[in-house]
Design an enzyme around this catalytic site. Structure first.
Site, PDB file in Angstrom:
ATOM      1  N   ALA A 100       0.835  -1.197   0.000  1.00  0.00           N
ATOM      2  CA  ALA A 100       0.000   0.000   0.000  1.00  0.00           C
ATOM      3  C   ALA A 100       0.871   1.248   0.000  1.00  0.00           C
ATOM      4  O   ALA A 100       2.009   1.229   0.477  1.00  0.00           O
ATOM      5  CB  ALA A 100      -0.921  -0.004   1.222  1.00  0.00           C
ATOM      6  N   MET A 101       0.312   2.349  -0.533  1.00  0.00           N
ATOM      7  CA  MET A 101       1.112   3.568  -0.723  1.00  0.00           C
ATOM      8  C   MET A 101       1.642   4.152   0.583  1.00  0.00           C
ATOM      9  O   MET A 101       2.628   4.881   0.583  1.00  0.00           O
ATOM     10  CB  MET A 101       0.296   4.613  -1.494  1.00  0.00           C
ATOM     11  CG  MET A 101      -0.866   5.212  -0.748  1.00  0.00           C
ATOM     12  SD  MET A 101      -1.700   6.516  -1.710  1.00  0.00           S
ATOM     13  CE  MET A 101      -2.900   5.540  -2.613  1.00  0.00           C
ATOM     14  N   ARG A 102       1.013   3.827   1.698  1.00  0.00           N
ATOM     15  CA  ARG A 102       1.509   4.356   2.983  1.00  0.00           C
ATOM     16  C   ARG A 102       2.768   3.635   3.443  1.00  0.00           C
ATOM     17  O   ARG A 102       3.441   4.086   4.372  1.00  0.00           O
ATOM     18  CB  ARG A 102       0.414   4.242   4.045  1.00  0.00           C
ATOM     19  CG  ARG A 102      -0.026   2.826   4.380  1.00  0.00           C
ATOM     20  CD  ARG A 102      -1.193   2.824   5.365  1.00  0.00           C
ATOM     21  NE  ARG A 102      -1.649   1.485   5.714  1.00  0.00           N
ATOM     22  CZ  ARG A 102      -2.528   0.793   5.013  1.00  0.00           C
ATOM     23  NH1 ARG A 102      -3.043   1.325   3.896  1.00  0.00           N
ATOM     24  NH2 ARG A 102      -2.898  -0.417   5.378  1.00  0.00           N
ATOM     25  N   TYR A 103       3.087   2.494   2.798  1.00  0.00           N
ATOM     26  CA  TYR A 103       4.263   1.721   3.192  1.00  0.00           C
ATOM     27  C   TYR A 103       5.446   1.902   2.236  1.00  0.00           C
ATOM     28  O   TYR A 103       6.513   1.347   2.484  1.00  0.00           O
ATOM     29  CB  TYR A 103       3.921   0.235   3.269  1.00  0.00           C
ATOM     30  CG  TYR A 103       2.870  -0.099   4.294  1.00  0.00           C
ATOM     31  CD1 TYR A 103       3.027   0.246   5.634  1.00  0.00           C
ATOM     32  CD2 TYR A 103       1.710  -0.769   3.921  1.00  0.00           C
ATOM     33  CE1 TYR A 103       2.060  -0.060   6.568  1.00  0.00           C
ATOM     34  CE2 TYR A 103       0.730  -1.084   4.864  1.00  0.00           C
ATOM     35  CZ  TYR A 103       0.912  -0.729   6.182  1.00  0.00           C
ATOM     36  OH  TYR A 103      -0.049  -1.029   7.111  1.00  0.00           O
ATOM     37  N   THR A 104       5.259   2.617   1.135  1.00  0.00           N
ATOM     38  CA  THR A 104       6.336   2.779   0.156  1.00  0.00           C
ATOM     39  C   THR A 104       6.738   4.248   0.044  1.00  0.00           C
ATOM     40  O   THR A 104       5.976   5.145   0.395  1.00  0.00           O
ATOM     41  CB  THR A 104       5.914   2.271  -1.236  1.00  0.00           C
ATOM     42  OG1 THR A 104       4.787   3.034  -1.692  1.00  0.00           O
ATOM     43  CG2 THR A 104       5.550   0.793  -1.192  1.00  0.00           C
TER      44      THR A 104
END
Length: 441
Positions: A100-104
């Site tokens: 998910a974008m919050r992890y990258t």
């Protein structure tokens, strides 16, 4: 109402084609790709930031239609953005999605900055749905030709599939088109597979923008152990359907077995097939290798459908025409940059000349304490017969002590001016030479 709905449907389709689904021929980018890279240029040029921030910036400033994270993932895989974190993988049996974008996190790559955004200040910006944005990036080559994966898109009555190439190959092809090299260069699309098509097929793709290219996945045969190691699959083929689907009988009879050992340590895809039965082992293996060779062979039909910047219409465009259009636009932007810098150097030289006239007058008028700055400027202007406003600008730009001690050195400025004039005169040679030191994104 009967005529309104078809018209609205047609208008929506044209909007999708022009502004969403297809790249423009000038820089080879779809609008959402350009907007994501522009957002990264604005907030993630020098450091990694959360992908969610880049997505939010794109949504808030340029692309209000939906989340652009899928495009961000794609641009990381292409190499246009640097990424940190789990960005997924397409090696082995099954593709794995990105986290998910919050992890990258992502950052604009240095290559993209140099190739596509170095001259962004010299491009006109247009009004858009939200913030103003450039109609195109001043790139030397269409970016859709520079990725690591083929560019695809589906619009209203059209679909596109565009090959990608090594940047040095594109440079050689461009030089060949421009008659700067005597050798006629035929280049191959980037692929982790073996290309079986003839040079004529490759040439047709370059000159027409259409063509069917034949690929074969890479595999290694270990006859002594009756093993085959598959290192790549041809584009458009899936492991389960295209490979395993060809060996249903052999798998059901336990004639063969397989294991996916794909990993970075193995250099990517590494699928091992092995004959399990001892009886008729060589015969089973020989038949399996023949069928696997056929299964790993396939064709892809390319068609470069892009937006023509002159007409805003969708059209099939050859690779060669895209190269020339983009390069000519790039030259125009470079010419603008060189002329702006030439004007700045000329202004600096004129300023030095004015300073030389002003300096001898300064001590005379500064010693008169009854005069204010405006009176000093007026008196000097009359004495040296120069525009009062220009002299006033000098007083506003420099301190009095700086004006008195300023050294007039024309050598460096004249050398810079000469270099700019030479580059303007030989703009083609200047910019083609710059490409030779650049690597593929």
């Amino acid at each position: 109402m009967d005529t309104l709905i078809p018209k609205l449907y047609r208008d929506y389709g044209l909007y999708i084609n022009h502004s969403r689904a297809f790249p423009i021929d000038l820089d080879g980018l779809k609008p959402v790709e350009r907007r994501v890279l522009l957002s990264a240029y604005q907030i993630a040029k020098d450091k990694f930031v959360k992908s969610a921030r880049v997505d939010g910036h794109t949504l808030g400033h340029f692309h209000p239609h939906s989340s652009s994270y899928g495009t961000i993932v794609q641009l990381v895989h292409h190499g246009f953005l640097d990424g940190q974190g789990n960005w997924g993988s397409s090696i082995g049996v099954e593709d794995t999605p990105a986290a998910a974008m919050r992890y990258t996190e992502c950052r604009l790559s240095k290559q993209t900055l140099d190739i596509a955004l170095r001259l962004i200040d010299y491009v006109d910006w247009n009004e858009s749905e939200l913030d103003d944005e450039p109609e195109f990036f001043p790139a030397m080559f269409p970016l859709c030709l520079l990725g690591k994966e083929f560019t695809s898109g589906i619009g209203f009555g059209y679909k596109t599939l565009i090959p990608c190439y090594n940047i040095n190959d594109l440079k050689s092809r461009l030089l060949s088109i421009l008659k700067k090299e005597k050798v006629h260069t035929i280049i191959k699309p980037i692929s982790n597979c073996k290309i079986l098509s003839s040079n004529q097929d490759l040439e047709n793709l370059l000159t027409t923008g259409k063509g069917s290219i034949k690929f074969q996945g890479i595999f290694k045969v270990e006859s002594a152990h009756c093993k085959v190691i598959v290192k790549s699959l041809p584009p458009g083929k899936t492991f389960e359907k295209s490979i395993l689907g060809k060996f249903v009988k052999e798998l059901n009879n336990a004639d063969i077995g397989w294991i996916d050992e794909s990993s970075a340590e193995h250099g990517g895809t590494h699928i091992v097939f092995e004959v399990l039965k001892q009886r008729s082992r060589d015969e089973i293996f020989k038949s399996f290798v023949k069928k696997l060779t056929d299964a790993l062979t396939g064709s892809i039909s390319f068609e470069t459908i892009v937006v023509d910047h002159k007409t805003r219409n969708i059209k099939n465009m050859s690779i060669d025409e895209m190269l020339v259009n983009t390069f000519q636009t790039y030259l125009n932007v470079n010419m603008k940059m060189l002329k702006v810098n030439e004007s700045k150097v000329n202004d600096s030289i004129d300023e030095l000349k004015l300073l030389e006239k002003v300096k001898p007058q300064l001590k005379t008028y500064l010693s008169n304490k009854n005069l204010n700055v405006d009176e000093i400027v007026t008196n000097i202007s009359e004495a040296v017969k120069e525009d009062k406003n220009k002299i006033k600008e000098l007083f506003q730009k420099y301190r009095i002590t700086k004006l008195l001690t300023f050294k007039s050195d024309y050598e460096e400025l004249n050398q810079k001016l000469k270099s700019l004039k030479d580059n303007i005169k030989n703009i083609n040679t200047f910019e083609i030479g710059r490409a030779s030191c650049r690597e593929r994104v």
